[in-house]
Design an enzyme around this catalytic site. Structure first.
Site, PDB file in Angstrom:
ATOM      1  N   ASP A 166       0.822  -1.212   0.000  1.00 21.93           N
ATOM      2  CA  ASP A 166       0.000   0.000   0.000  1.00 21.93           C
ATOM      3  C   ASP A 166       0.856   1.263   0.000  1.00 21.93           C
ATOM      4  OD1 ASP A 166      -2.006   1.853   0.369  1.00 21.93           O
ATOM      5  OD2 ASP A 166      -2.349   1.358   2.492  1.00 21.93           O
ATOM      6  N   ASP A 343      -1.635   5.706  -5.129  1.00 20.11           N
ATOM      7  CA  ASP A 343      -1.970   4.792  -4.043  1.00 20.11           C
ATOM      8  C   ASP A 343      -2.306   3.388  -4.551  1.00 20.11           C
ATOM      9  OD1 ASP A 343      -3.015   3.443  -1.900  1.00 20.11           O
ATOM     10  OD2 ASP A 343      -4.456   4.986  -1.333  1.00 20.11           O
TER      11      ASP A 343
END
Ligand SMILES: *[C@@H]1O[C@H](CO)[C@@H](O)[C@H](O)[C@H]1NC(C)=O
Ligand SMILES: *[C@@H]1O[C@H](CO)[C@@H](O)[C@H](O)[C@H]1NC(C)=O
Ligand SMILES: *[C@@H]1O[C@H](CO)[C@@H](O)[C@H](O)[C@H]1NC(C)=O
Ligand SMILES: *[C@@H]1O[C@H](CO)[C@@H](O)[C@H](O)[C@H]1NC(C)=O
Length: 462
Positions: A166, A343
């Site tokens: 992430d 992201d």
């Protein structure tokens, strides 16, 4: 192969559908509801349409993950910057490309690269130590690429666990002593190098919340090794995590936004000078379980189809760059001055309310899908001819229509859910979150020394 086996195993374990369990987690610990519940139940939708439960999970996860974005982007509440890039040379991708082609022939030929280069470390800029790849598994459920996760080793001897990779957060955590968790856990008692700290750990990811304590132990990935990594050993998770095949999560944003207040795994690798360059590159597959990867200290040219375009960071918190607009096709462009966080841990693209409204206004017959999915969601005619692109520094970067299209919402197949969603209230009015529907078309590079993000066309589209 270990990933395939694990994948099959966890699919068996995690077969229960997404459900709303109300406001308490299995251990009776109250779960903090998200900033705003933006996705309503859509019980009447049948299984061949886009899953409202998945959309709900994703949206709520994003809301909590970015709950402090406003403060962070203003520089409030940040941990000290450890400057892990100190002492690293700037990466020169022209030189790296020359190095690469000198051992792979003078002509860039992606077809040839794809067909002849097995993807292992030895094919990457050979002769250069200090780089390594982490293979990732694409958790592809119901036709969605839900998340990408890879293996890490914890403790001594190493315990293999998987983590969601992430770039939109900065904590590392795995389950440990968690009675209700179903996936493999970190066993403190089995590690001779485990150290407790007595400090609590809490992370909010959507209505999903995870908590436990902060511990220190060895964490490694192939040859990369951090002796004393701080991470969360989570002894409770809310139900929402049980749907997913990965045990924990590894944040690769800047440690300045970590809830632990400590450098990330990658930053510790940099600090101990284990890499040649202070950057990593990420390849995400489309609809393909194997083949995604993180290239630590490198760009994997077998995953790119053209040169890298670089964009300076707006903030060293999330990986943020300036975005100046969005196009729905060649003739329709909406200008907006935004700060875009790149992201990998988010599936869709989130834009401020007004930008989202203006974007869908450029697509005839699109409409808000608030009734079916909650505020923020829009549907568009499935047959619409689109050519969507995001603009960074005046350069346009495509989002493929098949990635943008999250699937039909009604049985007649006329309306489809759009993968560009409004963030709603409570966020910086200029924040954009650029997730996987974009990154499946663009290999992304995260460069500490150059304080920049790079984007190169992904081989997925060739
Ligand atoms: C489901 O659909 C039926 C028939 O179309 C309708 O009567 C009912 O109100 C719907 N239920 C919900 C929860 O939307
Ligand atoms: C990058 O490498 C190329 C090829 O070696 C060289 O020509 C160029 O000057 C280098 N750029 C910088 C900024 O060092
Ligand atoms: C290119 O190769 C040389 C010699 O192996 C190495 O020192 C240099 O770091 C490489 N440059 C890049 C950008 O990979
Ligand atoms: C690239 O490689 C493929 C397979 O070897 C070949 O068929 C094709 O002609 C090559 N293209 C170029 C531009 O060299």
């Amino acid at each position: 192969m270990i990933h395939l086996a694990l994948f099959a195993f966890v699919l068996g374990v995690c077969s229960h559908p997404l459900e709303d369990h109300g406001s308490s987690s299995p251990g009776g610990i109250p779960v903090k509801l998200s900033v705003k519940r933006i996705v309503a139940r859509a019980d009447n939708l049948t299984s061949n349409v886009v899953d409202a439960g998945s959309a709900k999970w994703e949206a709520q996860r994003v809301l909590n993950k970015y709950a402090l974005a406003s403060q962070f982007l203003q520089g409030i509440g940040l941990n000290p910057n450890a400057h892990p890039e100190t002492g690293y040379p700037i990466f020169n991708d022209t030189a790296a490309w020359l190095n690469y082609t000198s051992s792979h022939g003078p002509t860039r030929n992606v077809t040839r690269l794809l067909s002849t280069d097995a993807v292992d470390d030895s094919t990457l800029t050979p002769g250069i130590p200090g780089l390594t790849t982490m293979p990732m598994t694409d958790y592809n459920a119901a036709g969605y690429d839900m998340l990408y996760y890879g293996p890490l080793q914890f403790g001594t001897p190493g315990q293999a666990l998987t983590v969601d990779v992430d770039t939109g957060s900065a904590d590392l955590w795995v389950p440990s002593n968690c009675g209700t968790c179903t996936l493999p856990q970190y066993k403190t008692k089995s590690s001779s190098t485990y150290k407790s700290t007595g400090h609590k750990f809490t992370a909010n990811y959507g209505i999903g919340q995870a908590g436990g304590k902060i511990v220190h132990d060895v964490v490694s990935m192939k040859t990369l090794r951090v002796q004393n990594q701080a991470f969360g050993a989570v002894n409770y998770e809310s139900d929402n995590f049980y749907e997913y095949p990965n045990s924990g999560l590894m944040g690769l944003a800047f440690g300045v936004i970590s809830t632990i207040g400590q450098p990330t795994f990658f930053e510790n690798i940099l600090k101990s000078q284990q890499l040649e360059f202070a950057l990593f590159g990420i390849h995400l597959t489309r609809n393909q379980v194997d083949g995604s990867e993180v290239c630590f200290g490198c760009i994997d040219f077998t995953k790119t189809a053209d040169r890298v375009a670089w964009f300076p960071l707006k903030s060293k918190t999330y990986w943020t760059i300036a975005m100046d607009g969005i196009a729905s096709d060649a003739d329709h462009f909406h200008s907006a001055e935004l700060i875009a966080a790149i992201d990998t841990g988010t599936s869709m693209v989130y834009l401020p309310d007004d930008v989202t409204t203006n974007f869908y206004a450029m697509i005839p017959d699109s409409r808000s899908a608030e009734m079916e999915y909650g505020a923020g969601y829009y549907v568009f005619p499935c047959s619409a001819k689109l050519s969507i692109s995001l603009s960074f520094s005046g350069q346009k970067f495509e989002i493929r229509t098949d990635d943008f299209n999250m699937g039909p919402i009604l049985n007649n197949g006329e309306e489809c859910l759009g993968g560009i969603v409004s963030l709603g209230d409570g966020f910086p009015s200029n924040l954009a979150i650029i997730g996987d529907i974009f990154l499946k078309s663009w290999y992304s590079v995260y460069d500490y020394t150059g304080a920049r993000v790079g984007l190169a066309p992904s081989v997925n589209n060739t």
